[in-house]
Design an enzyme around this catalytic site. Structure first.
Site, PDB file in Angstrom:
ATOM      1  N   ARG B  20       0.833  -1.209   0.000  1.00  0.00           N
ATOM      2  CA  ARG B  20       0.000   0.000   0.000  1.00  0.00           C
ATOM      3  C   ARG B  20       0.873   1.267   0.000  1.00  0.00           C
ATOM      4  O   ARG B  20       0.968   1.980  -0.994  1.00  0.00           O
ATOM      5  CB  ARG B  20      -0.954  -0.008   1.216  1.00  0.00           C
ATOM      6  CG  ARG B  20      -2.119   0.973   1.115  1.00  0.00           C
ATOM      7  CD  ARG B  20      -1.816   2.410   1.510  1.00  0.00           C
ATOM      8  NE  ARG B  20      -1.311   2.515   2.879  1.00  0.00           N
ATOM      9  CZ  ARG B  20      -0.802   3.640   3.366  1.00  0.00           C
ATOM     10  NH1 ARG B  20      -0.729   4.733   2.616  1.00  0.00           N
ATOM     11  NH2 ARG B  20      -0.329   3.673   4.609  1.00  0.00           N
ATOM     12  N   ASP B  21       1.571   1.506   1.080  1.00  0.00           N
ATOM     13  CA  ASP B  21       2.352   2.741   1.198  1.00  0.00           C
ATOM     14  C   ASP B  21       3.499   2.750   0.195  1.00  0.00           C
ATOM     15  O   ASP B  21       3.873   3.809  -0.331  1.00  0.00           O
ATOM     16  CB  ASP B  21       2.895   2.845   2.628  1.00  0.00           C
ATOM     17  CG  ASP B  21       3.425   4.223   2.983  1.00  0.00           C
ATOM     18  OD1 ASP B  21       3.105   5.182   2.258  1.00  0.00           O
ATOM     19  OD2 ASP B  21       4.147   4.337   3.973  1.00  0.00           O
ATOM     20  N   HIS B 213       6.640   4.395  12.433  1.00  0.00           N
ATOM     21  CA  HIS B 213       6.619   4.363  10.971  1.00  0.00           C
ATOM     22  C   HIS B 213       7.631   5.406  10.489  1.00  0.00           C
ATOM     23  O   HIS B 213       7.328   6.595  10.409  1.00  0.00           O
ATOM     24  CB  HIS B 213       5.196   4.704  10.520  1.00  0.00           C
ATOM     25  CG  HIS B 213       4.962   4.632   9.044  1.00  0.00           C
ATOM     26  ND1 HIS B 213       4.249   3.622   8.458  1.00  0.00           N
ATOM     27  CD2 HIS B 213       5.375   5.426   8.029  1.00  0.00           C
ATOM     28  CE1 HIS B 213       4.201   3.810   7.148  1.00  0.00           C
ATOM     29  NE2 HIS B 213       4.887   4.906   6.859  1.00  0.00           N
ATOM     30  N   HIS B 215      10.553   7.031   7.899  1.00  0.00           N
ATOM     31  CA  HIS B 215      11.053   7.158   6.530  1.00  0.00           C
ATOM     32  C   HIS B 215      12.548   7.458   6.594  1.00  0.00           C
ATOM     33  O   HIS B 215      13.013   8.136   7.511  1.00  0.00           O
ATOM     34  CB  HIS B 215      10.293   8.259   5.787  1.00  0.00           C
ATOM     35  CG  HIS B 215       8.925   7.812   5.351  1.00  0.00           C
ATOM     36  ND1 HIS B 215       8.556   7.673   4.044  1.00  0.00           N
ATOM     37  CD2 HIS B 215       7.857   7.425   6.082  1.00  0.00           C
ATOM     38  CE1 HIS B 215       7.308   7.250   3.972  1.00  0.00           C
ATOM     39  NE2 HIS B 215       6.850   7.094   5.198  1.00  0.00           N
ATOM     40  N   CYS B 246      10.203   8.596  -3.718  1.00  0.00           N
ATOM     41  CA  CYS B 246       9.623   9.399  -4.788  1.00  0.00           C
ATOM     42  C   CYS B 246      10.028   8.789  -6.121  1.00  0.00           C
ATOM     43  O   CYS B 246      11.217   8.572  -6.366  1.00  0.00           O
ATOM     44  CB  CYS B 246      10.148  10.824  -4.721  1.00  0.00           C
ATOM     45  SG  CYS B 246       9.575  11.675  -3.279  1.00  0.00           S
ATOM     46  N   ASN B 255      10.277   4.441   2.753  1.00  0.00           N
ATOM     47  CA  ASN B 255      10.084   3.817   4.046  1.00  0.00           C
ATOM     48  C   ASN B 255      11.325   3.052   4.487  1.00  0.00           C
ATOM     49  O   ASN B 255      12.140   2.617   3.672  1.00  0.00           O
ATOM     50  CB  ASN B 255       8.926   2.828   3.952  1.00  0.00           C
ATOM     51  CG  ASN B 255       7.595   3.519   3.759  1.00  0.00           C
ATOM     52  OD1 ASN B 255       7.029   4.045   4.700  1.00  0.00           O
ATOM     53  ND2 ASN B 255       7.112   3.551   2.532  1.00  0.00           N
TER      54      ASN B 255
END
Lengths: 307, 307
Positions: B20-21, B213, B215, B246, B255
């Site tokens: 998903r992410d 979570h 990055h 990106c 992530n």
């Protein structure tokens, strides 16, 4: 945002290895004026200890064959230290002839790497270093000892902590002032690093004499650094832009990037004296010279984006 | 070598967000059979909680327009959890119609990001989530709340900890079971992360209800994870292969890569149930599909080298 974390040192010294450890594996020889500009820019960004080159035989490391030329043109300042790697007595003689005041020797925790890198057993390598350190001391030089493969070795796998402590103790008994723990293949994790530092302390090598030298091959370098800081280490080796990756694989990573280290330290409210913007500019400039992007996350994030 | 570090949890749950992410920002639509194989491989590698897709309107995230199709073909097993992101009541209705049993809502710690991502103020977004969580509970669903921009925000800069605690408390008062702290732009450092977790604890949101979570934009994700584990967190979000960068910048990172996390956890002697070799194969396969290398250091180190 600067938010301290309890149990960490207030100040950390960065030992910059980009010009030597970072560039030595580059196949295309970097011109001496580029190297000189690199060191000059690193110093201008606030780095105070910069390992600049090596007096290894040019046959083994052609990239550093210009050691004398480089040292002759570098800017000098009382607060700038330029340690130079010295493999043996011949290298030390070259260092002394060029006014070097800080040297580093490069030992191995494993027989396999001693054999491949030094063409000697571990015992023989220490016998080789002994007169180097003795003479360096008699000449008033500061001596660092690297010990490589402290967590794992490509041929031997896991390296027992007691084996590292044994070799480290013998290197320090030669009279070295500082011991840099090199996880040369980057396999270590924070518990291993902590246990190693504690075992060295129990053997009489306290954190005030230690530095850590992590490679980011498995992404662990900064987490391992955090563990080392918590264990009391205050000197961290890093390489501007993460220079030092294998040149054949564009994405391969080498040393802990100085920028990523500085980002963490400044976020923790730990003083480094480094101007991160100037450092990123320097690594971006060097990446353009080398023709490939820096593996440093901070350099990637803060460099101008391609159009 | 597996060497524990005192003060860390014995077991950590990995919440895999790659499908998903990781994929949602990919411009080229990944076919549903590739997504299905991706999730199936992740499950085969031992991941037990995999956020698979989102019921956001296809206009906003065309990549995930195939949510129903994907959920229809995924393998099911009693020990596999497939949470799905649900932005509003309409999304919840779609989730319920497709047999979803775990959902996630996505809040923001800052007004700027709430406005841009949700087209609402923070207050309005919580008003929007309230009936979603209420109905989800009445249907027996498990609900996670994401809170994004917990360390910094691209428009607002540093985000005060008390502001994060305030929004987090309101999200949890809706009745969510878990709160995932998202450092969406990756600027946080370990002291900041620790202080945030402690402040949430003081406000009654204990670590048993938290996930982190991170990055890796500035290379801090794994060091921050180590700090979070030391603060007592036992659920960590990560993305196989570090998917989620990106898409316009080949080297940009997204992530925390699941592989780099697993390397650290296994090295620390912390059980995850993940077969790292199978996971690396999966990310290598997905990287080939996407046509660019994985930013995960572990995937780079363990994947077959180009000839």
């Amino acid at each position: 945002m600067r938010v301290p974390l309890s149990g960490l040192p207030r100040r950390v010294s960065i030992y910059e290895v980009g010009p030597r450890d970072g560039l030595q594996n580059e196949k295309a020889v970097v011109p001496v004026d580029v190297k000189s500009e690199f060191v000059t820019r690193l110093a201008a960004a606030g780095l105070r200890t910069i390992e600049t080159t090596s007096f290894v035989h040019p046959k083994w490391v052609p990239q550093l064959a210009d050691a004398e030329d480089l040292l002759n043109v570098l800017p000098r300042s009382p607060d700038l230290r330029y340690p130079v790697l010295v493999p043996n007595e011949k290298g030390l003689q070259r260092a002394l002839s060029n006014g070097v005041t800080e040297i580093a020797i490069f030992g191995s925790a494993t027989e396999s790497f001693a054999r491949r890198n030094l063409n000697r057993t571990v015992d023989e390598s220490i016998d080789m270093f002994a007169p180097v350190v003795e003479r360096a001391h008699s000449e008033g030089l500061w001596v660092r000892a690297y010990i490589s493969m402290v967590c794992g070795d490509p041929w031997e796998g896991d390296v027992p902590i007691e084996q590292v402590v044994s070799v480290a103790s013998r290197l320090m008994e030669l009279g070295c002032s500082q011991l840099s723990l090199g996880d040369t293949i980057g396999v270590g994790t924070p518990g291993h690093v902590t246990a190693l530092i504690e075992a060295l302390g129990a053997a009489g090598i306290g954190t005030e004499r230690l530095a850590v030298h992590f490679h980011d091959t498995y992404g662990q370098a900064l987490a391992n650094t955090l563990a080392a800081l918590r264990a009391g280490v205050t000197c961290v080796d890093s390489s501007a832009g993460g220079l030092g990756g294998c040149p054949y694989a564009e994405s391969a990573t080498g040393n802990l990037p100085t920028e990523d280290l500085v980002w963490m330290l400044h976020g923790l409210g730990i003083d480094t004296g480094v101007d991160l913007g100037r450092l990123v500019e320097t690594s971006h400039w060097m990446a353009r010279h080398l023709g490939r992007p820096s593996p440093s996350r901070v350099v990637q994030a803060l460099s101008p984006k391609p159009e």
